[in-house]
Design an enzyme around this catalytic site. Structure first.
Site, PDB file in Angstrom:
ATOM      1  N   LYS A 132      58.423  94.401  42.270  1.00 42.42           N
ATOM      2  CA  LYS A 132      59.211  95.084  43.307  1.00 42.42           C
ATOM      3  C   LYS A 132      59.796  93.997  44.199  1.00 42.42           C
ATOM      4  CE  LYS A 132      60.611  98.842  45.449  1.00 42.42           C
ATOM      5  NZ  LYS A 132      61.599  99.768  44.865  1.00 42.42           N
TER       6      LYS A 132
ATOM      7  N   ASP B  39      48.190  99.930  36.490  1.00 42.62           N
ATOM      8  CA  ASP B  39      47.342 101.124  36.436  1.00 42.62           C
ATOM      9  C   ASP B  39      48.218 102.367  36.292  1.00 42.62           C
ATOM     10  OD1 ASP B  39      44.960 102.679  36.700  1.00 42.62           O
ATOM     11  OD2 ASP B  39      45.550 103.115  38.772  1.00 42.62           O
TER      12      ASP B  39
HETATM   13  C1  IPM Z   1      41.531 102.345  35.008  1.00 45.39           C
HETATM   14  C2  IPM Z   1      40.888 103.234  36.040  1.00 45.39           C
HETATM   15  C3  IPM Z   1      40.231 102.366  37.093  1.00 45.39           C
HETATM   16  C4  IPM Z   1      41.342 101.568  37.731  1.00 45.39           C
HETATM   17  C5  IPM Z   1      39.417 103.111  38.149  1.00 45.39           C
HETATM   18  C6  IPM Z   1      38.351 103.967  37.533  1.00 45.39           C
HETATM   19  C7  IPM Z   1      38.836 102.175  39.164  1.00 45.39           C
HETATM   20  O1  IPM Z   1      41.812 104.121  36.572  1.00 45.39           O
HETATM   21  O2  IPM Z   1      40.809 101.572  34.360  1.00 45.39           O
HETATM   22  O3  IPM Z   1      42.744 102.395  34.842  1.00 45.39           O
HETATM   23  O4  IPM Z   1      42.040 102.061  38.636  1.00 45.39           O
HETATM   24  O5  IPM Z   1      41.520 100.418  37.343  1.00 45.39           O
HETATM   25 MN    MN Z   2      43.803 103.974  35.659  1.00 40.90          MN
END
Ligand code: IPM
Ligand code: MN
Length: 370
Positions: free
Chosen positions: A191, A247
């Site tokens: 970004k 994520d």
């Molecule tokens: C992932 C999950 C994790 C993250 C959580 C459970 C902390 O969503 O592995 O993508 O956000 O990394």
């Molecule tokens: Mn995740």
């Protein structure tokens, strides 16, 4: 080959999908004469309930003594009200940090036989074969301060997006190395029109790209990347991005494959002790009902065989078995549209096992590696 594998099932469907991975690894071990020793550890809510901590030191020790780690999933409504340090997710985040698992590799491949099970048109998902390389030990997830603040009676909250140049170089280099073995294209997602960390990210990507003349680098803003993933996903080969962006984009990309239940991942460290886990979470709504899709976990075990143990042929035997089960129209409820012919978790594990034992199909794979 003799290997010790730490199994951390965690919470919710983590337990049932881990059972699947273990069954498949046992079958592979017997068939190809490898001895896999399994060491079980608690993590997440399960660990909180038994030890009061989301990552007990025994679990960390078990991981450190193993050759690779498999993780199911963590989290659930039971622990939602816990303080930040005592949330199940904290266990996973601590483990990533402790083992220095900086590179999360999330392949997104659209299976031919699932093309009609994704909400997208066949033309859109056809040919989708990308890897999302998500930075995993920095960025918004770990920056300090991360806290609630009270100044003059005003409540506020802060999280910090911090990256050292070194961390950015390391993950971008991993992405380029991966692209070199694939279609030789890196899309660096940031970004940079708003964030300083992204501007440094972009500069770093340019610098690293000079070391990889055969690989093409493009930059894409994260909002545009979110749109391009749905509009024209087959344009992507390797995407590299910050922890939080990765994520979000990887959950989004999973829809292309038909289900989040299909996506495996590898979290790589510099030291060689890697962790493998499905991209999906603990799915408390379906946990314990024998409904979950074990394939993301099973495919994560295949990634482990390839990336940690160099067992390329064995990894392909598993991946090929999964493909044949899907080609046969056998689907768990996350993928199936109606109820007819829907497989339970256990039945899906059995189907994959049957395909693994089918010698004719696998002989050609083994011969190719002989
Ligand atoms: C992932 C999950 C994790 C993250 C959580 C459970 C902390 O969503 O592995 O993508 O956000 O990394
Ligand atoms: Mn995740």
């Amino acid at each position: 080959m003799n290997k010790t594998i730490a199994l951390l099932p965690g919470d919710g469907i983590g337990k049932e999908v881990m059972f699947g991975a273990e069954e498949i690894l046992k079958a592979i071990g017997e068939q190809y004469h490898h001895t896999f020793t399994f060491q079980y550890g608690r993590i997440g809510g399960d660990a909180l309930d038994h030890t009061g901590e989301p990552l007990p030191s025994e679990t960390l020790e078990i991981c450190k003594k193993s050759d690779a780690v498999l993780l199911g999933a963590v989290g659930g409504p039971k622990w939602e009200e816990n303080s930040p340090e005592l949330r199940p997710e904290k266990g996973l985040l601590k483990l990533r940090k402790e083992l220095n698992l900086y590179a999360n590799i999330r392949p997104v491949k659209a299976y031919e036989s699932l093309a009609d099970h994704s909400p997208f048109k066949r033309e859109v998902v056809n040919g989708v074969d990308m890897v999302i390389v998500r930075e995993l030990t920095g960025g918004l997830y770990f920056g300090k301060p991360s806290e609630r603040q009270f100044t003059k009676g005003e409540e506020s909250a802060v999280d910090t997006l911090f990256y050292s140049k070194k961390e950015v170089r390391r993950i971008i280099k991993t992405a380029f190395e991966m692209a070199q073995t694939r279609r030789k294209k890196v899309t660096s997602v940031d970004k940079a029109n708003v964030l300083e960390s992204s501007r440094m990210w972009r500069e770093t990507a340019e610098e690293i790209s000079k070391e990889f003349p055969e690989v093409t680098l493009e930059h894409m803003l994260v909002d545009n990347a979110a749109m391009q993933l749905l509009k024209n996903p087959s344009q992507f080969d390797v995407i590299v991005t910050e922890n939080m962006f990765g994520d979000i984009l990887s959950d989004e990309a999973s829809v292309l494959t038909g289900s989040l239940g299909m996506l495996p991942s590898a979290s790589l460290s510099e030291g060689g002790l890697h962790l493998y886990e499905p991209v999906h979470g603990s799915a408390p709504d379906i946990a314990g009902k024998n409904l979950s899709n074990p394939l993301a976990m099973i495919l994560s075990a295949a990634m482990m065989l390839r990336m940690s143990f160099g067992l390329e042929a064995e990894a392909e035997v598993i991946e090929n078995a999964v493909e044949r089960v899907l080609d046969g129209g056998k689907l768990t409820s996350d993928l199936a549209k109606g109820n007819a012919g829907v497989l339970t978790t256990q039945q899906m594990i059995e189907e994959v096992k049957v395909c693994i034992a089918d010698n004719d199909a696998i002989l050609s794979i083994m011969e190719a590696y002989a």
